[in-house]
Design a protein around this motif. Structure first.
Motif, PDB file in Angstrom:
ATOM      1  N   HIS A 143       4.861 -28.315 -25.265  1.00  0.00           N
ATOM      2  CA  HIS A 143       3.948 -29.418 -24.979  1.00  0.00           C
ATOM      3  C   HIS A 143       3.448 -30.141 -26.246  1.00  0.00           C
ATOM      4  O   HIS A 143       3.742 -29.766 -27.371  1.00  0.00           O
ATOM      5  CB  HIS A 143       2.773 -28.940 -24.128  1.00  0.00           C
ATOM      6  CG  HIS A 143       3.172 -28.452 -22.758  1.00  0.00           C
ATOM      7  ND1 HIS A 143       4.277 -28.924 -22.092  1.00  0.00           N
ATOM      8  CD2 HIS A 143       2.608 -27.524 -21.929  1.00  0.00           C
ATOM      9  CE1 HIS A 143       4.372 -28.311 -20.924  1.00  0.00           C
ATOM     10  NE2 HIS A 143       3.384 -27.449 -20.806  1.00  0.00           N
ATOM     11  N   TRP A 144       2.655 -31.170 -25.976  1.00  0.00           N
ATOM     12  CA  TRP A 144       2.140 -32.067 -27.020  1.00  0.00           C
ATOM     13  C   TRP A 144       0.937 -31.474 -27.729  1.00  0.00           C
ATOM     14  O   TRP A 144       0.057 -30.903 -27.083  1.00  0.00           O
ATOM     15  CB  TRP A 144       1.730 -33.387 -26.374  1.00  0.00           C
ATOM     16  CG  TRP A 144       0.866 -34.262 -27.240  1.00  0.00           C
ATOM     17  CD1 TRP A 144      -0.496 -34.186 -27.393  1.00  0.00           C
ATOM     18  CD2 TRP A 144       1.296 -35.331 -28.075  1.00  0.00           C
ATOM     19  NE1 TRP A 144      -0.934 -35.143 -28.277  1.00  0.00           N
ATOM     20  CE2 TRP A 144       0.145 -35.864 -28.714  1.00  0.00           C
ATOM     21  CE3 TRP A 144       2.547 -35.894 -28.363  1.00  0.00           C
ATOM     22  CZ2 TRP A 144       0.210 -36.939 -29.598  1.00  0.00           C
ATOM     23  CZ3 TRP A 144       2.601 -36.956 -29.247  1.00  0.00           C
ATOM     24  CH2 TRP A 144       1.450 -37.468 -29.863  1.00  0.00           C
ATOM     25  N   ILE A 145       0.871 -31.629 -29.073  1.00  0.00           N
ATOM     26  CA  ILE A 145      -0.373 -31.357 -29.794  1.00  0.00           C
ATOM     27  C   ILE A 145      -0.677 -32.519 -30.734  1.00  0.00           C
ATOM     28  O   ILE A 145       0.224 -33.219 -31.194  1.00  0.00           O
ATOM     29  CB  ILE A 145      -0.349 -30.030 -30.593  1.00  0.00           C
ATOM     30  CG1 ILE A 145       0.559 -30.103 -31.827  1.00  0.00           C
ATOM     31  CG2 ILE A 145       0.081 -28.874 -29.703  1.00  0.00           C
ATOM     32  CD1 ILE A 145       0.376 -28.914 -32.774  1.00  0.00           C
ATOM     33  N   ASN A 146      -1.985 -32.706 -30.976  1.00  0.00           N
ATOM     34  CA  ASN A 146      -2.364 -33.594 -32.087  1.00  0.00           C
ATOM     35  C   ASN A 146      -3.495 -32.972 -32.901  1.00  0.00           C
ATOM     36  O   ASN A 146      -3.346 -31.807 -33.320  1.00  0.00           O
ATOM     37  CB  ASN A 146      -2.581 -35.057 -31.653  1.00  0.00           C
ATOM     38  CG  ASN A 146      -3.567 -35.310 -30.539  1.00  0.00           C
ATOM     39  OD1 ASN A 146      -3.359 -34.868 -29.416  1.00  0.00           O
ATOM     40  ND2 ASN A 146      -4.631 -36.026 -30.801  1.00  0.00           N
ATOM     41  N   ASP A 147      -4.569 -33.636 -33.118  1.00  0.00           N
ATOM     42  CA  ASP A 147      -5.545 -33.280 -34.159  1.00  0.00           C
ATOM     43  C   ASP A 147      -5.962 -31.799 -34.186  1.00  0.00           C
ATOM     44  O   ASP A 147      -6.262 -31.227 -33.131  1.00  0.00           O
ATOM     45  CB  ASP A 147      -6.848 -34.062 -33.960  1.00  0.00           C
ATOM     46  CG  ASP A 147      -6.648 -35.505 -33.555  1.00  0.00           C
ATOM     47  OD1 ASP A 147      -5.511 -35.967 -33.516  1.00  0.00           O
ATOM     48  OD2 ASP A 147      -7.660 -36.153 -33.271  1.00  0.00           O
ATOM     49  N   PRO A 148      -6.098 -31.216 -35.386  1.00  0.00           N
ATOM     50  CA  PRO A 148      -6.787 -29.927 -35.514  1.00  0.00           C
ATOM     51  C   PRO A 148      -8.275 -30.139 -35.232  1.00  0.00           C
ATOM     52  O   PRO A 148      -8.839 -31.162 -35.639  1.00  0.00           O
ATOM     53  CB  PRO A 148      -6.560 -29.528 -36.972  1.00  0.00           C
ATOM     54  CG  PRO A 148      -6.302 -30.810 -37.692  1.00  0.00           C
ATOM     55  CD  PRO A 148      -5.675 -31.746 -36.699  1.00  0.00           C
ATOM     56  N   ASN A 149      -8.887 -29.224 -34.523  1.00  0.00           N
ATOM     57  CA  ASN A 149     -10.314 -29.343 -34.145  1.00  0.00           C
ATOM     58  C   ASN A 149     -11.049 -28.052 -34.454  1.00  0.00           C
ATOM     59  O   ASN A 149     -10.466 -26.959 -34.361  1.00  0.00           O
ATOM     60  CB  ASN A 149     -10.464 -29.574 -32.637  1.00  0.00           C
ATOM     61  CG  ASN A 149      -9.957 -30.930 -32.152  1.00  0.00           C
ATOM     62  OD1 ASN A 149      -9.568 -31.073 -30.999  1.00  0.00           O
ATOM     63  ND2 ASN A 149      -9.955 -31.925 -33.008  1.00  0.00           N
ATOM     64  N   GLY A 150     -12.326 -28.154 -34.744  1.00  0.00           N
ATOM     65  CA  GLY A 150     -13.225 -26.995 -34.762  1.00  0.00           C
ATOM     66  C   GLY A 150     -12.759 -25.832 -35.621  1.00  0.00           C
ATOM     67  O   GLY A 150     -13.097 -24.676 -35.340  1.00  0.00           O
ATOM     68  N   VAL A 151     -12.016 -26.114 -36.688  1.00  0.00           N
ATOM     69  CA  VAL A 151     -11.487 -25.024 -37.511  1.00  0.00           C
ATOM     70  C   VAL A 151     -12.652 -24.256 -38.143  1.00  0.00           C
ATOM     71  O   VAL A 151     -13.631 -24.839 -38.596  1.00  0.00           O
ATOM     72  CB  VAL A 151     -10.513 -25.559 -38.580  1.00  0.00           C
ATOM     73  CG1 VAL A 151      -9.227 -26.018 -37.902  1.00  0.00           C
ATOM     74  CG2 VAL A 151     -11.104 -26.740 -39.363  1.00  0.00           C
ATOM     75  N   MET A 152     -12.546 -22.937 -38.138  1.00  0.00           N
ATOM     76  CA  MET A 152     -13.641 -22.124 -38.694  1.00  0.00           C
ATOM     77  C   MET A 152     -13.196 -20.679 -38.894  1.00  0.00           C
ATOM     78  O   MET A 152     -12.133 -20.265 -38.415  1.00  0.00           O
ATOM     79  CB  MET A 152     -14.848 -22.144 -37.749  1.00  0.00           C
ATOM     80  CG  MET A 152     -14.620 -21.445 -36.448  1.00  0.00           C
ATOM     81  SD  MET A 152     -16.187 -21.274 -35.569  1.00  0.00           S
ATOM     82  CE  MET A 152     -15.598 -21.217 -33.890  1.00  0.00           C
ATOM     83  N   TYR A 153     -14.065 -19.944 -39.571  1.00  0.00           N
ATOM     84  CA  TYR A 153     -13.867 -18.510 -39.802  1.00  0.00           C
ATOM     85  C   TYR A 153     -15.053 -17.804 -39.172  1.00  0.00           C
ATOM     86  O   TYR A 153     -16.207 -18.148 -39.431  1.00  0.00           O
ATOM     87  CB  TYR A 153     -13.823 -18.233 -41.308  1.00  0.00           C
ATOM     88  CG  TYR A 153     -13.598 -16.793 -41.669  1.00  0.00           C
ATOM     89  CD1 TYR A 153     -12.345 -16.210 -41.533  1.00  0.00           C
ATOM     90  CD2 TYR A 153     -14.649 -16.014 -42.154  1.00  0.00           C
ATOM     91  CE1 TYR A 153     -12.144 -14.880 -41.873  1.00  0.00           C
ATOM     92  CE2 TYR A 153     -14.453 -14.696 -42.493  1.00  0.00           C
ATOM     93  CZ  TYR A 153     -13.188 -14.131 -42.349  1.00  0.00           C
ATOM     94  OH  TYR A 153     -12.992 -12.825 -42.684  1.00  0.00           O
ATOM     95  N   TYR A 154     -14.774 -16.802 -38.312  1.00  0.00           N
ATOM     96  CA  TYR A 154     -15.863 -16.101 -37.620  1.00  0.00           C
ATOM     97  C   TYR A 154     -15.494 -14.629 -37.453  1.00  0.00           C
ATOM     98  O   TYR A 154     -14.457 -14.307 -36.890  1.00  0.00           O
ATOM     99  CB  TYR A 154     -16.085 -16.733 -36.228  1.00  0.00           C
ATOM    100  CG  TYR A 154     -17.168 -16.043 -35.405  1.00  0.00           C
ATOM    101  CD1 TYR A 154     -18.517 -16.191 -35.727  1.00  0.00           C
ATOM    102  CD2 TYR A 154     -16.837 -15.242 -34.316  1.00  0.00           C
ATOM    103  CE1 TYR A 154     -19.503 -15.560 -34.983  1.00  0.00           C
ATOM    104  CE2 TYR A 154     -17.814 -14.610 -33.563  1.00  0.00           C
ATOM    105  CZ  TYR A 154     -19.146 -14.776 -33.902  1.00  0.00           C
ATOM    106  OH  TYR A 154     -20.127 -14.148 -33.168  1.00  0.00           O
ATOM    107  N   LYS A 155     -16.326 -13.754 -37.967  1.00  0.00           N
ATOM    108  CA  LYS A 155     -16.133 -12.303 -37.815  1.00  0.00           C
ATOM    109  C   LYS A 155     -14.719 -11.852 -38.138  1.00  0.00           C
ATOM    110  O   LYS A 155     -14.059 -11.164 -37.356  1.00  0.00           O
ATOM    111  CB  LYS A 155     -16.503 -11.864 -36.392  1.00  0.00           C
ATOM    112  CG  LYS A 155     -18.010 -11.914 -36.138  1.00  0.00           C
ATOM    113  CD  LYS A 155     -18.398 -11.142 -34.891  1.00  0.00           C
ATOM    114  CE  LYS A 155     -19.910 -11.050 -34.808  1.00  0.00           C
ATOM    115  NZ  LYS A 155     -20.427 -10.549 -33.569  1.00  0.00           N
ATOM    116  N   GLY A 156     -14.211 -12.272 -39.283  1.00  0.00           N
ATOM    117  CA  GLY A 156     -12.906 -11.808 -39.736  1.00  0.00           C
ATOM    118  C   GLY A 156     -11.729 -12.532 -39.109  1.00  0.00           C
ATOM    119  O   GLY A 156     -10.575 -12.142 -39.335  1.00  0.00           O
TER     120      GLY A 156
END
Ligand code: DQQ
Length: 612
Positions: free
Chosen positions: A53-66
């Motif tokens: 399927h289709w993907i576009n923009d990266p969103n909400g990137v983060m680091y949480y609890k390892g």
């Protein structure tokens, strides 16, 4: 002094770069010849993409609890844009990924027509909160928050949208269908949260600022943080940087060596540009450094196919990491046939160059864990007009290549055509592509080359003399014009000027290329090019090749170019790697290291959300 003067020349040239349509390709007609059809074998091996399927923009990137979280715009029903939800994947190393069920999808009047781009903010008590654009029942763009249902789940599988959404709606007189993509929020010394949203007022793009004490009630600031006469500003990003690749918490204003970066994605031209400068928390004013062009001629993360990017602060490794989307360059018909479209570029560490003049990017070091079999070339002369194959790799479809070149006779450089003054690098490179014989260069690599090298993507340098101040002008180009026998592709030559005084480096140029195997139909190659003396800490060009991706990082990571290519013959074990020199001057390959790259592990997590 000479280096300083040259830097200014190159900055001026960079400032003159025109817009280029990178992120969205036109839709050429599919080839009538089935022999030339794009093949599923061009899926990427280590560039992130979901199984279909289709993907576009990266969103909400983060680091949480390892755990690293990557959300992204996704169509769960097909390989073209539509039905947009936030898909979700997690990783402990930014290399191998576990695919989770979509995290945010239309459920309520405030996002019934789509869940568009946004960002995550980790609050001081460790709670992550997502702010995203919902398309409501009247097709207005509104900003909504979502919180994790279970903070003890490091995968953060389920997200809850409070009933009090939307938290930000377009005010009177605002353009309700162009009001989207909230940034990660930051907290000022006054305790107020701030974030920026992209919008436009007629042709003027705006980064509008909102403030809140509780992340629930938000009020617009009187003045936009910044604006420009460049049409709609999508996906703004605003963050602090220093010249150290290691960063702190990211709080506070500018000063003491800290600058603030504002990046926007230009909807009209589909490329991004950034400025950096001083940000004053007390007045919420942002003033870009005077030497930087602001607008279509601004500095770019990437001079190729790279859009809707977003950074996050990686608190585990004290670095800022950049994600960006690379769209396809084939037709929508081909995408539907292959069942997928879009990949994410390799996550890149980003920081301010030591001269403070621009940002520097480099693939995160974790990617090197995929390196396998290795081929090496040392001190080998490449006569003008010749080429040779780099042997010793079972396949060069999925690889990481670094190469250092030395120009043997800089005097052979062609004069820089005065007609090109003021032109962008892409125009010059298109006029003098990889097959146009030169004085010094074109020399570099043919990636994703077929055995008779009828198909090849050239990543190369070309050096001219007689630039401003009598200095040499160095170009780095990705030329995909020979990359495929199919004729239904968008094949722009992408290029950037390289900020290096080659006369001061003894004619030395270094290049690193990563090639990576892809299983499906797109040819993804990444190139990294670096022009620098051997003692330069970043003296390498790096190119990552991944079936349908060529992603290059050159000039200390200052000039980056990502291209999408679709070979029909140079696929799998048939993909080869060559060094070529199409200039009059001989060049020497002082070092070349090419590694086969293993594929990243993509697994799926079967646990479904308890409630949809
Ligand atoms: N993609 C999203 C928008 C954003 C655009 C929709 C940028 O929120 O402005 O899928 O590619």
């Amino acid at each position: 002094m000479a280096i300083r003067a040259w830097t200014w020349v190159v900055l001026l040239l960079l400032a003159l770069l025109p817009s280029c349509r990178a992120a969205e390709a036109p839709s050429p007609q599919p080839s009538a010849d089935p022999e030339l059809a794009v093949d599923d074998g061009l899926r990427t091996g280590y560039h992130f993409q979901p199984p279909k399927h289709w993907i576009n923009d990266p969103n909400g990137v983060m680091y949480y609890k390892g755990v690293y979280h990557l959300f992204y715009q996704y169509n769960p029903k097909g390989a073209v844009w539509g039905n947009i939800v936030w898909a979700h994947a997690v990783s402990t190393d930014l290399v191998d990924w576990i695919m989770l069920p979509p995290a945010i999808y239309p459920t309520a009047p405030f996002d019934v027509n789509g869940c568009w781009s946004g960002s995550a903010t980790v609050l001081p008590d460790g709670t992550p909160v997502i702010m995203y654009t919902g398309i409501d029942g009247e097709n207005r763009q509104v900003q909504n928050v979502a919180y994790p249902k279970d903070l003890s789940d490091p995968y953060l599988r389920e997200w809850v949208k409070p009933d009090y959404n939307p938290v930000i709606a377009p005010g009177p007189g605002m353009n309700a269908t162009a009001f989207r993509d909230p940034t990660t929020a930051w907290q000022g010394p006054d305790g107020l949260w701030r974030l920026v949203i992209g919008t436009k007022d007629n042709h003027r793009g705006l980064a509008v600022l909102y403030r809140s004490r509780d992340f629930k009630r938000w009020a617009p600031a009187k003045r936009a943080l910044h604006s420009g006469d460049t049409g709609m500003w999508e996906c703004p990003d605003f963050y602090p940087v220093t010249t150290s690749p290691a960063v702190g918490s990211g709080g506070g204003g500018s000063g003491n060596g800290t600058k603030h970066v504002l990046k926007v994605s230009l909807d009209l031209t589909r490329f991004e540009y950034y400025t950096f400068g001083e940000y004053d928390h007390a007045t919420d004013t942002y003033v870009p450094d005077a030497a930087l062009a602001d607008g279509n001629d601004g500095l770019r993360y990437d001079y190729g196919n790279f859009y809707a990017s977003k950074t996050f602060l990686d608190t585990a490794k004290q670095r800022r990491v950049l994600w960006g989307w690379a769209n396809e360059s084939d037709s929508a018909t081909a995408d539907i046939r292959k069942g997928w479209a879009g990949v994410q570029a390799i996550p890149r560490k980003v920081w301010l160059s030591s001269d403070g003049k621009q940002l520097v990017q480099w693939p995160v070091a974790e990617i090197e864990s995929l390196r396998g079999a290795h081929a090496n070339v040392t001190d080998t002369l490449v006569a003008g007009g010749s080429h040779f194959e780099v042997t010793g790799l079972a396949s060069a479809a999925q690889a990481d290549v670094e190469a250092s070149f030395q120009v043997m006779d800089l005097d052979k450089a062609e004069p820089f055509d005065p007609a090109w003054r003021g032109a962008d690098a892409q125009t010059v490179c298109a006029a003098r592509g990889a097959d146009a014989r030169g004085g010094v260069g074109p020399f570099g690599l043919w990636a994703l080359a077929s055995d008779e090298h009828g198909e090849r993507t050239a990543v190369f340098f070309r050096v001219f003399k007689g630039g401003d101040g009598g200095k040499h002008v160095v170009l780095m180009c990705n030329d995909p014009s020979m990359s495929s026998h199919a004729d239904d592709l968008y094949k722009p030559t992408f290029a950037g000027f390289v900020d290096v005084d080659i006369a001061q480096t003894g004619g030395k140029i270094a290049l690193r290329t990563l090639v990576r195997k892809i299983r499906c139909l797109i040819n993804h190659v990444i190139f990294v090019i670096d022009l620098c003396p051997d003692d330069c800490p970043y003296s390498r060009m790096r190119v990552q090749i991944d079936h349908s991706v060529v992603e290059s990082f050159g000039a200390h990571g200052k000039t980056c170019i990502l291209s999408r290519v679709y070979p029909t013959k140079a696929v799998g074990d048939k993909a080869r790697l060559y060094v070529f020199n199409n200039g009059e001057s001989d060049v020497k390959v002082t070092h070349l290291n090419a590694y086969e790259m293993r594929s990243a592990k993509i697994t799926s997590d079967a646990v479904e959300p308890t409630k949809r």
